[in-house]
Design a protein around this motif. Structure first.
Motif, short mmCIF file in Angstrom:
data_model
loop_
_atom_site.label_atom_id
_atom_site.label_comp_id
_atom_site.label_asym_id
_atom_site.label_seq_id
_atom_site.Cartn_x
_atom_site.Cartn_y
_atom_site.Cartn_z
N SER A 141 0.60 -1.16 0.08
CA SER A 141 -0.04 -0.11 -0.02
C SER A 141 0.78 1.27 -0.06
O SER A 141 0.59 1.95 -0.65
N ARG A 142 1.91 1.21 0.68
CA ARG A 142 2.81 2.37 0.96
C ARG A 142 3.49 2.69 -0.53
O ARG A 142 3.77 3.65 -0.85
N ARG A 143 4.16 1.54 -1.09
CA ARG A 143 4.91 1.52 -2.13
C ARG A 143 4.21 1.94 -3.50
O ARG A 143 4.69 2.70 -4.40
N TYR A 144 3.09 1.31 -3.58
CA TYR A 144 2.10 1.44 -4.89
C TYR A 144 1.08 1.99 -4.60
O TYR A 144 0.85 3.09 -5.68
N PHE A 145 0.07 1.60 -3.99
CA PHE A 145 -1.50 2.33 -3.87
C PHE A 145 -1.22 3.66 -3.69
O PHE A 145 -1.79 4.67 -4.16
N THR A 146 -0.65 3.83 -2.44
CA THR A 146 -0.66 5.46 -1.91
C THR A 146 0.02 6.41 -2.98
O THR A 146 -0.32 7.52 -2.97
N THR A 147 1.18 5.91 -3.54
CA THR A 147 2.24 6.83 -4.29
C THR A 147 1.24 6.98 -5.53
O THR A 147 1.26 8.05 -5.91
N ALA A 148 0.81 5.84 -6.00
CA ALA A 148 -0.22 6.05 -7.44
C ALA A 148 -1.41 6.88 -7.12
O ALA A 148 -1.70 7.87 -7.93
N ALA A 149 -2.11 6.96 -5.94
CA ALA A 149 -3.04 7.83 -5.43
C ALA A 149 -2.58 9.31 -5.59
O ALA A 149 -3.35 10.17 -6.12
N ILE A 150 -1.54 9.40 -5.11
CA ILE A 150 -1.00 10.98 -5.22
C ILE A 150 -0.70 11.38 -6.46
O ILE A 150 -1.01 12.54 -6.67
N VAL A 151 0.22 10.59 -7.23
CA VAL A 151 0.38 10.93 -8.49
C VAL A 151 -0.93 10.97 -9.31
O VAL A 151 -1.17 12.25 -10.06
N ILE A 152 -1.92 10.30 -9.28
CA ILE A 152 -3.29 10.49 -10.07
C ILE A 152 -3.95 11.80 -9.74
O ILE A 152 -4.53 12.56 -10.31
N GLY A 153 -3.91 11.93 -8.34
CA GLY A 153 -4.63 13.25 -7.60
C GLY A 153 -4.03 14.55 -8.34
O GLY A 153 -4.56 15.53 -8.60
N ALA A 154 -2.60 14.36 -8.33
CA ALA A 154 -1.85 15.60 -8.83
C ALA A 154 -2.28 15.91 -10.32
O ALA A 154 -2.60 17.15 -10.73
N ILE A 155 -2.32 14.83 -11.03
CA ILE A 155 -2.54 15.40 -12.68
C ILE A 155 -4.03 15.26 -12.73
O ILE A 155 -4.34 16.48 -13.61
N SER A 156 -5.03 14.92 -11.84
CA SER A 156 -6.30 15.18 -12.02
C SER A 156 -6.66 16.51 -11.55
O SER A 156 -7.52 17.36 -12.25
#
Length: 217
Positions: free
Chosen positions: A18-33
């Motif tokens: 969760s820390r390495r993939y899910f949370t990081t991906a959520a931050i990146v997707i949130g920034a792009i959105s």
């Protein structure tokens, strides 16, 4: 070799994933959105008509006479005016988000919005690059190094003892074992019916002394 069913991911594997993939991906997707939403504001798909555009310029002024206001006041004549608008595609912001994608005749952003859109767009792009490097960088680097030199690092150390030294329990043996994620203990890859179980190097928890518990692995 026998194998038990894998254990559920209730240990550090779940939090690590969760820390390495899910949370990081959520931050990146949130920034792009967020950058895309800010660039598309105000979501009307309407742009001001540029000066000199005969197809877009229309006479939007109207004259009204004998107008009664809500306050009861009566006016002899009132002239209304408005700004001529035209359709423009606000989805043309691209990635990274850049005001230049508007075109010279489809401008809906304000000056401050264009500046912040450029900043947000490049920040989201940098976050995406860092996420990709963190996700695949180690694997790619390891693969490239393996083409040039050996990268295997043995575990343990040489105890300077031969297999022929000692008798019985004090003797040494090589027991092939396979470590698989999700299993509590390594999987044994050989027949242990004729060797001392103390040579394996580990014992299952809560094992019955009357039963050779290693044979379940």
């Amino acid at each position: 070799m026998r194998a038990w069913q894998t254990n559920p991911s209730i240990g550090p594997e779940t939090s690590r994933f969760s820390r390495r993939y899910f949370t990081t991906a959520a931050i990146v997707i949130g920034a792009i959105s967020a950058a895309t939403v800010y660039a598309n504001f105000p979501f009307t798909n309407l742009c001001n008509c540029p000066d000199g555009d005969d197809k877009c310029a229309v006479d939007v002024s109207q004259m009204y006479s004998n107008v009664t206001l809500l306050s009861g006041e009566r006016l002899e004549s009132v002239e209304t005016s408005a700004v001529a608008l035209k359709f423009c595609n606000q989805a043309k912001v691209g990635f990274p988000q850049d005001p230049e994608h508007q075109g010279f005749d489809n401008i809906w952003m304000t000056k401050s919005q264009e500046k912040l859109t450029t900043i947000y767009g490049w920040i989201s792009f940098i976050l995406l690059v860092l996420f990709a490097v963190g996700l695949f960088g180690h694997r790619v680097t390891t693969f490239l190094l393996s083409l040039c030199k050996g990268i295997y690092e043995p575990s343990g150390f040489d105890q300077q003892k031969d297999f022929t030294d000692g008798i019985g329990v004090d003797s040494f043996a090589y027991v092939p074992q396979l470590k698989e994620p999700g299993f509590t203990f390594p999987l044994l890859a050989c027949d242990i019916s004729k060797i001392n179980s103390d040579l394996i190097g580990w014992k299952p928890l809560l094992s019955d002394k009357k039963i050779e518990s290693h044979r379940s692995y």
